[in-house]
Design a protein around this motif. Structure first.
Motif, mmCIF file in Angstrom:
data_model
loop_
_atom_site.group_PDB
_atom_site.id
_atom_site.type_symbol
_atom_site.label_atom_id
_atom_site.label_comp_id
_atom_site.label_asym_id
_atom_site.label_seq_id
_atom_site.Cartn_x
_atom_site.Cartn_y
_atom_site.Cartn_z
ATOM 1 N N LEU A 201 39.788 37.255 46.150
ATOM 2 C CA LEU A 201 40.242 37.116 44.774
ATOM 3 C C LEU A 201 40.724 35.702 44.474
ATOM 4 C CD1 LEU A 201 42.213 40.450 44.667
ATOM 5 C CD2 LEU A 201 40.179 39.966 43.357
ATOM 6 N N ALA B 91 39.308 37.567 38.334
ATOM 7 C CA ALA B 91 39.019 37.864 39.736
ATOM 8 C C ALA B 91 39.023 39.365 39.972
ATOM 9 C CB ALA B 91 40.053 37.186 40.627
ATOM 10 N N PHE B 92 40.086 40.033 39.473
ATOM 11 C CA PHE B 92 40.181 41.487 39.659
ATOM 12 C C PHE B 92 39.000 42.181 38.988
ATOM 13 C CE2 PHE B 92 44.810 40.511 40.074
ATOM 14 C CZ PHE B 92 45.019 41.120 41.283
ATOM 15 N N ILE B 93 38.704 41.762 37.745
ATOM 16 C CA ILE B 93 37.677 42.472 36.983
ATOM 17 C C ILE B 93 36.300 42.256 37.611
ATOM 18 C CG2 ILE B 93 36.573 42.586 34.717
ATOM 19 C CD1 ILE B 93 39.387 41.886 33.571
ATOM 20 N N LEU C 62 35.528 41.544 40.743
ATOM 21 C CA LEU C 62 35.407 42.279 42.009
ATOM 22 C C LEU C 62 35.273 43.777 41.745
ATOM 23 C CD1 LEU C 62 35.358 42.221 45.049
ATOM 24 C CD2 LEU C 62 37.820 42.450 45.056
ATOM 25 N N ALA C 63 36.043 44.294 40.778
ATOM 26 C CA ALA C 63 35.983 45.723 40.474
ATOM 27 C C ALA C 63 34.579 46.108 40.028
ATOM 28 C CB ALA C 63 37.000 46.073 39.392
ATOM 29 N N LEU C 64 33.979 45.310 39.153
ATOM 30 C CA LEU C 64 32.657 45.671 38.638
ATOM 31 C C LEU C 64 31.592 45.530 39.729
ATOM 32 C CD1 LEU C 64 32.872 44.301 35.010
ATOM 33 C CD2 LEU C 64 33.232 46.606 35.870
ATOM 34 N N LEU D 58 32.106 45.990 42.938
ATOM 35 C CA LEU D 58 32.299 47.162 43.806
ATOM 36 C C LEU D 58 31.674 48.396 43.173
ATOM 37 C CD1 LEU D 58 35.944 47.046 45.148
ATOM 38 C CD2 LEU D 58 33.858 47.148 46.476
ATOM 39 N N ALA D 59 31.868 48.548 41.850
ATOM 40 C CA ALA D 59 31.295 49.697 41.151
ATOM 41 C C ALA D 59 29.781 49.653 41.238
ATOM 42 C CB ALA D 59 31.763 49.708 39.699
ATOM 43 N N PHE E 223 47.480 36.556 44.187
ATOM 44 C CA PHE E 223 46.690 37.514 44.968
ATOM 45 C C PHE E 223 47.175 37.655 46.394
ATOM 46 C CE2 PHE E 223 43.790 35.136 42.155
ATOM 47 C CZ PHE E 223 43.558 36.116 41.224
ATOM 48 N N PRO F 122 31.029 55.890 39.840
ATOM 49 C CA PRO F 122 31.001 54.672 40.658
ATOM 50 C C PRO F 122 32.311 53.900 40.633
ATOM 51 C CG PRO F 122 29.142 54.746 39.132
ATOM 52 C CD PRO F 122 30.074 55.833 38.723
ATOM 53 N N LEU F 123 33.141 54.126 39.611
ATOM 54 C CA LEU F 123 34.389 53.373 39.494
ATOM 55 C C LEU F 123 35.536 54.023 40.250
ATOM 56 C CD1 LEU F 123 34.474 52.283 35.756
ATOM 57 C CD2 LEU F 123 34.494 50.784 37.713
ATOM 58 N N PRO G 19 37.524 50.443 42.806
ATOM 59 C CA PRO G 19 37.167 49.669 41.602
ATOM 60 C C PRO G 19 38.111 49.899 40.434
ATOM 61 C CG PRO G 19 35.197 50.599 42.559
ATOM 62 C CD PRO G 19 36.340 51.167 43.319
ATOM 63 N N LEU H 266 41.329 48.126 40.978
ATOM 64 C CA LEU H 266 41.228 46.682 40.751
ATOM 65 C C LEU H 266 41.154 46.365 39.260
ATOM 66 C CD1 LEU H 266 38.802 45.675 43.606
ATOM 67 C CD2 LEU H 266 41.075 44.779 43.243
ATOM 68 N N LEU H 267 40.419 47.201 38.509
ATOM 69 C CA LEU H 267 40.343 46.982 37.061
ATOM 70 C C LEU H 267 41.738 47.091 36.442
ATOM 71 C CD1 LEU H 267 37.277 48.769 35.437
ATOM 72 C CD2 LEU H 267 37.862 46.365 35.433
ATOM 73 N N GLY I 234 43.564 44.107 37.100
ATOM 74 C CA GLY I 234 43.091 43.028 36.237
ATOM 75 C C GLY I 234 43.772 43.064 34.885
#
Lengths: 217, 240
Positions: A43, A193-195, A197-199, A201-202, B25, B190-191, B195, B198-199, B202
């Motif tokens: 991140l 960074a969070f968003i 990585l989250a997407l 991963l999804a 982070f 998938p989320l 994920p 993390l969202l 964010g």
């Protein structure tokens, strides 16, 4: 005596072979996307490709050196002290990497700041020492560390690619998006960074679920 | 008065403006791993705050007396063996800090196990893992940088870890509160799991980004002669 101790166990080296370890680290057990290890650098330094790749190089150096070193001394390890030994081995190699960076890539060393010493607490390295280095021979440990470094490269590289292209319109500092495309400044800031990585991963989860879904239909 | 203003700036900077988790982070592992229940999250946050404060104090002591270039203890030994110039042990800093952190975690573990057994059980593997919590090493490194640079004394070096730890607690408790509600939501397949966590983080980071302007305003209000005073908030910031 030390030589005899080191050579004996190579014959009774059980567990996955070097090639299996190498392949597993790249995609099937990718440290970033499958094991969710080493999230802090993933991140923190992925706003652009250059710092991300420097980080990967430094981490790979420490990972390979520490894993081989732990593998060489694995018969001297005491169970209750092993984590401490891992950490001290890693800290030593991180100090070397940090000094090397400061000597030859000074601007990058300043830009990465405290994230280079933070490699010491990168869970990927401790996990590899625990899973492979402390159990198998130096060659397998080397292959294992190299495979996981490649996996880490894929993880950091993909996040940094998304963030740098969307956030600044460049890749490795080279312009790739025309100036008319608006820049998503948020992507180079912490929330991006969070968003990102989250997407990602999804996306990986979605891709993996795909064959299963087809079989159900 | 100036010391107080400086401390306030460091405190607000560490807890809100540059929150350890949401802006630097560091400490992501427990932030994602132990944020499923509110009380566990609060316990984890306070344990980290305690360890980080102890480690921060020890790292100031080590840096000031042993590790920094020309530190008195190192110098005494160095001159006793007839070395030229000043002693500089800063290359040993990382190894020394990791040792200090591991020792502090061991103490906290023993204390919690003895006096709060249920809390100890609910932490599980995450208590020893505080050792590898980047937030603690990160605080030690920031303190080292400022002490070696000659900017910070003991007061500043204690304020940063205490409020950094409280900022971590705030973030992890907020996160746990959201995740408790999230359990009842219909998240796309998938989320699910990491994920969506993390969202959520964010979006929390986005909210904390709103504190950014506060630093400059606060500094102006507290230090009328801001132009010649050393920038406390700027020194907490790290160029990325």
């Amino acid at each position: 005596m030390a030589v005899a101790e080191l050579e004996l166990p190579a014959a009774v080296d059980d567990g996955p072979t070097a090639a299996e370890r190498f392949i597993a680290g790249i995609l099937p057990e990718n440290p970033t996307f499958r094991q969710l290890l080493g999230m802090c650098p993933t991140l923190a330094v992925t706003a652009a490709m250059k710092p991300a790749l420097t980080m990967v190089a430094a981490t790979a150096f420490v990972l390979i050196s520490a894993n081989v070193m732990v593998s060489l001394i694995r018969h001297l390890l005491k169970p209750h002290l092993r984590i401490l030994v891992f950490t001290l081995t890693i800290a030593t190699f991180v100090t070397i990497a940090d000094r090397l960076l400061a000597a030859y890539l000074y601007p990058m060393s300043v830009a990465l700041g405290p994230y280079v010493p933070l490699i010491i607490v990168n869970c990927i390295i401790i996990a590899r020492c625990e899973v492979c280095g402390s159990k198998q021979g130096p060659f397998t440990a080397f292959a294992d560390a190299a495979g996981n470094s490649l996996g880490f490269l894929i993880g950091l590289g993909s996040v940094a690619t998304v963030r740098e292209i969307l956030g600044m319109g460049t890749w490795f500092g080279l312009p790739v998006l025309p100036a008319v495309v608006p820049r998503w400044v948020i992507m180079v800031m912490p929330p991006g960074a969070f968003i990102a990585l989250a997407l990602l991963l999804a996306l990986v989860n979605w891709y993996q679920a795909r064959p299963k879904r087809r079989a159900e239909v | 008065m100036e010391l107080f203003a400086n401390l306030l700036l460091i405190a607000v900077g560490a807890a809100l403006i540059n929150n350890f988790v949401l802006s630097y982070f560091v400490g992501i592992c427990p932030f994602l791993g132990v944020s499923r229940k509110l009380d566990t999250a609060l316990g984890m946050g306070l344990a980290v705050t305690f360890v980080i404060t102890v480690a921060g104090f020890l790292s100031w002591t080590l840096t000031e007396f042993v590790l920094r270039p020309g530190a008195p203890l190192a110098n005494a030994v160095w001159h006793a063996v007839g070395g030229p110039g000043d002693a500089d042990l800063s290359v040993l800093a990382y190894i020394a800090y990791i040792f200090v952190i591991a020792a502090s975690v061991q103490f906290v573990e023993m204390y919690v196990k003895k006096f709060f057994p249920p809390l100890y059980k609910s932490f599980g593997v995450f208590l020893p893992l505080i050792t590898t919590n980047c937030a603690i090493l990160f605080a030690c490194l920031l303190i080292m940088k400022e002490v070696v640079g000659g900017n910070w004394g003991l007061a500043e070096s204690l304020t940063l870890p205490i409020f950094g730890g409280l900022g971590f607690t705030l973030a992890i408790v907020l996160m746990a509160g959201i995740r408790v509600e999230l359990d009842l939501a219909d998240v796309p397949r998938p989320l699910r799991g990491a994920p969506i966590a993390l969202l959520t983080a964010g979006i929390l980071a986005l909210a904390f980004l709103g504190f950014t302007g506060m630093g400059a305003n606060l500094k102006q209000a507290l230090t009328p002669a801001a132009a010649d005073a050393p920038a406390a908030v700027a020194s907490v910031e790290v160029d990325r």
